[in-house]
Design an enzyme around this catalytic site. Sequence first.
Site, PDB file in Angstrom:
ATOM      1  N   ASP A  77      28.327  -2.050 -94.294  1.00 56.13           N
ATOM      2  CA  ASP A  77      29.173  -1.183 -95.096  1.00 56.13           C
ATOM      3  C   ASP A  77      30.517  -1.075 -94.416  1.00 56.13           C
ATOM      4  OD1 ASP A  77      27.935  -0.330 -97.416  1.00 56.13           O
ATOM      5  OD2 ASP A  77      26.532   0.894 -96.254  1.00 56.13           O
ATOM      6  N   ASP A 118      44.038  20.661 -97.598  1.00 55.98           N
ATOM      7  CA  ASP A 118      43.105  19.529 -97.659  1.00 55.98           C
ATOM      8  C   ASP A 118      42.521  19.290 -96.266  1.00 55.98           C
ATOM      9  OD1 ASP A 118      41.760  17.241 -98.059  1.00 55.98           O
ATOM     10  OD2 ASP A 118      43.417  16.134 -98.989  1.00 55.98           O
ATOM     11  N   GLU A 157      41.817  12.452 -94.396  1.00 56.99           N
ATOM     12  CA  GLU A 157      42.992  11.868 -95.035  1.00 56.99           C
ATOM     13  C   GLU A 157      44.087  12.922 -95.151  1.00 56.99           C
ATOM     14  OE1 GLU A 157      39.951  11.473 -96.240  1.00 56.99           O
ATOM     15  OE2 GLU A 157      39.602   9.342 -96.630  1.00 56.99           O
ATOM     16  N   PHE A 179      40.764  18.954-104.937  1.00 58.94           N
ATOM     17  CA  PHE A 179      40.340  17.751-105.670  1.00 58.94           C
ATOM     18  C   PHE A 179      39.056  18.038-106.440  1.00 58.94           C
ATOM     19  CE2 PHE A 179      37.850  13.893-106.006  1.00 58.94           C
ATOM     20  CZ  PHE A 179      38.789  12.974-106.449  1.00 58.94           C
ATOM     21  N   ALA A 227      36.260  16.288-109.473  1.00 68.81           N
ATOM     22  CA  ALA A 227      35.878  15.024-110.106  1.00 68.81           C
ATOM     23  C   ALA A 227      36.532  14.895-111.472  1.00 68.81           C
ATOM     24  CB  ALA A 227      34.361  14.942-110.239  1.00 68.81           C
ATOM     25  N   THR A 260      39.624  16.290-112.559  1.00 66.39           N
ATOM     26  CA  THR A 260      41.067  16.019-112.530  1.00 66.39           C
ATOM     27  C   THR A 260      41.406  14.817-111.680  1.00 66.39           C
ATOM     28  OG1 THR A 260      41.350  17.445-110.621  1.00 66.39           O
ATOM     29  CG2 THR A 260      41.589  18.464-112.797  1.00 66.39           C
ATOM     30  N   ARG A 261      40.596  14.542-110.668  1.00 67.78           N
ATOM     31  CA  ARG A 261      40.794  13.456-109.720  1.00 67.78           C
ATOM     32  C   ARG A 261      42.184  13.525-109.072  1.00 67.78           C
ATOM     33  NH1 ARG A 261      39.616   7.911-111.504  1.00 67.78           N
ATOM     34  NH2 ARG A 261      40.491   8.461-113.499  1.00 67.78           N
ATOM     35  N   MET A 262      42.605  14.749-108.842  1.00 66.17           N
ATOM     36  CA  MET A 262      43.862  14.940-108.111  1.00 66.17           C
ATOM     37  C   MET A 262      43.808  16.300-107.435  1.00 66.17           C
ATOM     38  SD  MET A 262      46.532  15.741-111.189  1.00 66.17           S
ATOM     39  CE  MET A 262      46.099  14.351-112.174  1.00 66.17           C
TER      40      MET A 262
END
Lengths: 699, 582, 190
Positions: free
Chosen positions: A318, A355, A359, A393, A395, A397-399
């Site tokens: 992976d 966040d 990342e 974040f 699922a 809106t994916r932002m």
Amino acid sequence: MDTYTNKSEKPKPARSALYRRAVLDAFRKLNPVSLSKNPVMFIVEIGSAVTTGLTLQALVGQGEAPAGFIGAITVWLWFTVLFANFSEALAEGRGKAQAETLRRARRDTPARKLKHPQRDAPSEQVPSTALRRDDVYLAQAGEIVPADGEVIAGIASVDESAVTGESAPVIREAGGDRSAVTGGTRILSDWLIVRVTAHPGEGFLDRMIGMVEGAQRQKTPNEIALQILLAAFTIIFLGVCLTLLPFSIYSVRAAGAGKPLTLTVLIALLVCLIPTTIGGLVSAIGIAGMDRLIRRNVIALSGRAVEAAGDVDVLLLDKTGTITLGNRQAVAFIPVNGSSEALLAQAAQVSSLADETPEGRSIVALAKEKYDLRAPSVSAGGNTYDGMTFFPFTAQTRMSGVNFNGTEIRKGAPDAMFDYLRQHGQPPPAALQTIIEEIAKHGGTPLVVTRNGEPLGAIHLKDIVKGGIRERFAQLRKMGIKTVMLTGDNPLTAMAIAAEAGVDDFVAQATPETKLQLIREYQAGGRLIAMTGDGTNDAPALAQADVAVAMNTGTQPAREAANMIDLDSNPTKLIDIVEIGKQLLMTRGALTTFSLANDVAKYFAIIPAAFASTYPALQALNFMALATPTSAVLSAVIFNALIIVVLIPLALRGVPYRAVSAAQLLRDNLLLYGVGGVIAPFIGIKLIDLTLVFFRLVP
Amino acid sequence: MTTLGIAQIAICLGGLLLLVKPLGAFMAAVYEDRRTWLDPILRPSEHLIYRLCGVSPTEEMNWQTYAVAMLVFNFLGIGAVYLLQRGQGFLPLNPAELGAVAPDGAYNTAVSFATNTNWQNYGGETTLSYLTQLLALTTQNFVSAATGMAMFAAITRGLVRRNAQTLGNFWRDLTRSTLYILLPLSLVLAVTLVSQGVTQTFAPNVMARLVQATQTTSGELVTHQTIAVGPVASQVAIKQLGTNGGGFFNANSAHPFENPTPLSNLLETVAILLIPAALCYTFGKMVGDTRQGWAILAAMLIIFSVFLGIAVWAESAVNPIFAQLDIDQTLTDAHPGGNLEGKEVRFGIANTALWTVATTAASNGSVNSMLDSYMPLGGLVALVMMQLGEVVFGGVGSGLYGMFAFVIVAVFIAGQMVGRTPEYLGKKIQVYEMQMAALAILIMPLVVLGLTALAVVTDAGTASIFNPGAHGFSETLYAFSSLGNNNGSAFAGLNANTPFYNLAGALAMLIARYWLAIPMLAMAGSLARKKKTPESAGTLPTHTPLFIGWLVAIILIVGALNFLPALALGPIIEHLLLGVGV
Amino acid sequence: MVAQLNSALRMLGVMTLIAGGLYPLAVTGIAQITFAAQAHGSLITAEGQIIGSTLIGQPFAAPKYFWGRPSATAPFPYNANASAGSNLGPTNPALIAQVQARAQALRAADPDNRAPIPVDLVTSSASGLDPHISVAAADYQAARVARERRLSVAHVHALIDQSTTSRTFGVLGEPRVNVLLLNLALDATQ
């Protein structure tokens, strides 16, 4: 998820205690019933018993040879058996110690068995041994988990150090990839409702104890094949020695001189010729191989898998966690449409304040590093700070983003952001698309940042390839092992990372189904596949793979489907496992070669001596110029016994493995163990002979 | 060793090597059922044979069926040879009016020819009628060789095929081996041999008036010589090509009518090694990697050359006892010299030693000299070549599949040393393969040593021994080494035509032939079912000089060391006692 | 099994026909046409009577003849119906005794000859029918034969040369003298 370096907390038995126990076990293992599983050493034991009888006979005055000679042979024959037993006992020793620790964890604990899988369901107190598969129990903070199972409700932090040695607690919860609990671990907080997945005595811990102890050790296929070969040699040499008696009787008659061979010399010759070196060490090698895995915190659930690891042709790896660090890092801000890099950086930083993902943190850090933008600190989990409203974040809106002072900053994956822009009547600018493609081409992940529905630019998130992994793959290639990277990324990104990491092949946009399909394809081509996995959706692929390593943090189905469990949950360890598998086979092969090569010298020691009375001229074959027939036979027998002791460290440590081609490995090992195996006994037997003569231990 | 001696050996082995590739490629075509240049002539006959025998050549057999067909056919052959010998007195083509052969001797001969051993407990010219020589022996010379070649083809297919259940069709392999390979080669060789003086006639023996009359040992006057003739060339050709070795005459290829000139000697020596050597190439061709075939051939040649050197040296040596009698044993241009007892002048030492190593390396067993009279180390070489298990060339087909057992062991140990489950040509060598290889390897030393032991401690065994001392032990050891490896040559002083040797020998020959063949066939069956692992840098290379050396070492350690104690009590001590000088 | 037995029986029959019948007949047919003399045994006839074969030796014991290799055939030497070697091992006292006796016989027939005896004259051949001796062995006997026949040694040597076959292609085999042909040539000169 660092490797096995910090395992000092595991109890290690004191060296002397280990040896003491091994010595005792060596005697215990003289029991013919247990020894009969090893045909070579069993023959030696029978020979020892016979010469013991012959010694007694000689002592009462009717011996076939002086009692001192037969007695000395007898003693060294027994030593031969004991040394072999000792090696096995020593190899088992460390495993036993670990099994003790594990067993302590498995002590009988009370379990709260539930009628229905609900926290307030009626319950009864039963001993953990009474739990059967599909029973449901409740475990609460401070309690020991009574049996292996799958969490069906609740969330809890669990101390699994009893099993893994890792002191940091882990989270276990229903659903997802963290749903498996192991009997013997301790709930630290909250509660879990668990469905039992194994009958008592068949749990994960039980299997681990069995494996590390060596009690349940099944002989592996190659080991069985080797035992067959050794048995065949033993039968041949038995024939050689048995027929030598009639031959010598005839020769005595033909030459009219001397006496037929004594039984003692025949048995001595037999023991010297049969492959006692490898025969004595073979089980120690197997146990030590498993032990090397355990010391790297990998539990093999079958010995077969360890050997298969040595055979692996293809490693399915992976990307995330194995080839790259588990997280991406921001490496650049690329503005678009006249926006400045500083502006973009600031917007990106602000939107990432809440966040907590690696990342997100890397975006904050990069902005700070590049423009010295000092971000206000944000309380973890807080939604507001100085009038800021954060949108995490999801699922849907994916932002994610932030609203403050009437400013709306959003960041997210390009396709989601393009939709968002279109909703704001802004077609995504062509320049932005170019930037995004450029980032993807270099293996990066682009994040688009907007302010008030206007695109500001993109953040370049990059996968960080683990240090040294490229060299590791190059070594694997030299060993003839192909590495295949699996990733959910798009092909462009995947290709760039594959090139950077130096893997041989990659599969982009991989799904569990493509993994399974890939494994089947490779297997149909005759290849052996190793892979790691942790999720439930990895289970079919794990079950199909020849060597399947499940992360200990993985789900119960994944762990059930695998044939090895990595307690450290470190996917890179697959490479170590392959090396251990190879080392196990190499050690066996090397010692077999050594053992066979030894026979040459032993023949030349014993044959002239055995027939000295009938054919003195055969002394011409006594190349080693051994002093007397008695000393020649005795020296060969002593060498034969001592060489086992000398090789115990090698058997336990394993033949050093280097990542070179098979041809080169063969050459080096043949030179060392083949040629060395021919020469060593000539020197060894001569030295023993000189010693015996020097101390006047032989007539 | 003289320069001319070396030159002759070089010519023989060089010629052999030149033939390996063309013949090997041709045989591969035969076994892969591809078209050959003989097809226009032979294809119709081939199909006729299938029709006559009621077999369907395309029907594939699994290893068990293949084995059953092979065994049934071979055992029928034993029966046929036995009956022909017992009934020859009543049958035609018996100009010398020879009677029935005794039951134990006939049984031994029947087994001997069906198993490709061709051990002869009889003098051909005084025992067997022309009919028996032709219908029984020549036929078996062909079909026993063809059986070995068929088995080779089937076993090789086990390595070639993947995920397959079958190994081919025994009847087709047998027919094609005979028709396309053995018959054409024999025909050419036989006619060439006739040109050198080998007889080929159905006329009765010739009476010749002696130039000088002589006397029998009992003092009777002898004025005429009965010269035995017969259809010799046809039998000699196949006996060499098929590694049979059973001669028309008692003296075998030392007899001037079987081997009249140095040229016939050269051709026959090449013929002995030809098919076993070329099959190595066939093997490489069939598995799709000719390097594998050359590697095996190289291993064979290395062992062969080393022992050939010893044999030539030993037989060129001066017998110190003769030297005391003022006898000239030096090798000169006008004089073959060396140990000439039991040797023919026309061949000289190098050719004779070469033949002996060839005939014992290949399990041929025909001789152009009397091995019992060899110097101790010369005899030792012959013994060792057989005791290696007849895998250095070996019998046609059987030598190579016997070699596979050693290759499997070599691969198994070496494969472990490179850290992988051993594999040969992509096929994993696992428990079952190891069991079969072990069965194949262990039986031979047990049979040879066991029966020798029995012989040297029983009166039935020792009564037949001819030479005294350690040499007598060598005779017995030689007999069972030869029988237990289907070779057929002998230290012929031993009187082997006794019930004990006939029956023990038949047992040894049966075990040597079928106990080796069936496990190897079973192994092939198992290998055929396996997948093929693609080659990679982690694969143990089995064509390199290193592996060849390792294979040689395994053959010597596993094969020869077992016999070192026995050899020490036979040829080695005899050599040491003789105190040979050169 | 029954099917296999049936096939096996028929296959054995067909193979016997081909290998045991057609093949030797074919070889015989070709041989009789191409190499008839060799196929019949390379026979020598004199006055319509067969007196031997060039390939099969004959016993000679008279001093006026060249002697061939000692022969171990029974019951008389050079019995061409029962080829055999002695099979005596190199250390066998019987072999030593035989060699000694042969050496004595050679020396007794030619007492002046003090040269070492070529080994082929005292060791029996493999077949017992070896038609040849080495050139050295012929030379060793030349003086004796010349004396017995009252011929010049040079003449005898010339006859030896006539009966000598050199190495095939200059390489193969050994130079050798055919004893029967040589003795026939000797007889023919007188």
